[in-house]
Design an enzyme around this catalytic site. Sequence first.
Site, PDB file in Angstrom:
ATOM      1  CG  HIS A  13      40.229  41.567  45.421  1.00 24.52           C
ATOM      2  ND1 HIS A  13      40.294  42.827  45.998  1.00 24.52           N
ATOM      3  CD2 HIS A  13      39.854  41.764  44.141  1.00 24.52           C
ATOM      4  CE1 HIS A  13      39.958  43.742  45.100  1.00 24.52           C
ATOM      5  NE2 HIS A  13      39.696  43.122  43.956  1.00 24.52           N
ATOM      6  CD  GLN A  71      43.094  47.870  46.403  1.00 19.93           C
ATOM      7  OE1 GLN A  71      44.103  48.563  46.432  1.00 19.93           O
ATOM      8  NE2 GLN A  71      42.791  47.026  47.366  1.00 19.93           N
ATOM      9  CG  ASN A 117      44.043  45.782  39.824  1.00 20.56           C
ATOM     10  OD1 ASN A 117      44.938  45.578  39.017  1.00 20.56           O
ATOM     11  ND2 ASN A 117      42.778  45.524  39.546  1.00 20.56           N
TER      12      ASN A 117
END
Length: 137
Positions: free
Chosen positions: A101, A95, A88
């Site tokens: 990540h 996010q 995201n």
Amino acid sequence: MKDDNCIFCKIANGEIPSKTLYEDEKFRVILDLGPATKGHALILPKNHYANLYELPDEAASNVMLLAKKMVSQMTDRLSCDGFNLVQNNGEVAGQTVFHFHMHLIPRYKDDVQKIGWKPGKPSQEELEEIRGKICGK
């Protein structure tokens, strides 16, 4: 390059304990503390990049190679039936931690998770307009 105020920087660099599945000089892969399914893991770069837009090309390539390696190992060891890779960018996209990540989410035939969207129904004209904007035509 670390951000001293970033929790994922601290986890990736071993300052905060985690359930580490893999580590090398560039990345740490950990089990997610709030998993969507059994075995849900995160790929964390040790350097700080807020999102995909900041991630250098070489690191982006390395993330996908590492994801492939981890997914293969996890599928074999967890006997899952499939995998979602989720990444995201931005709050509106989901996010919540602003350190790049990638989620590795094992999927099982009987799990109850839903990762998807309601398909739109654009006209051919709308698709062509969007294509033109993206391609600069």
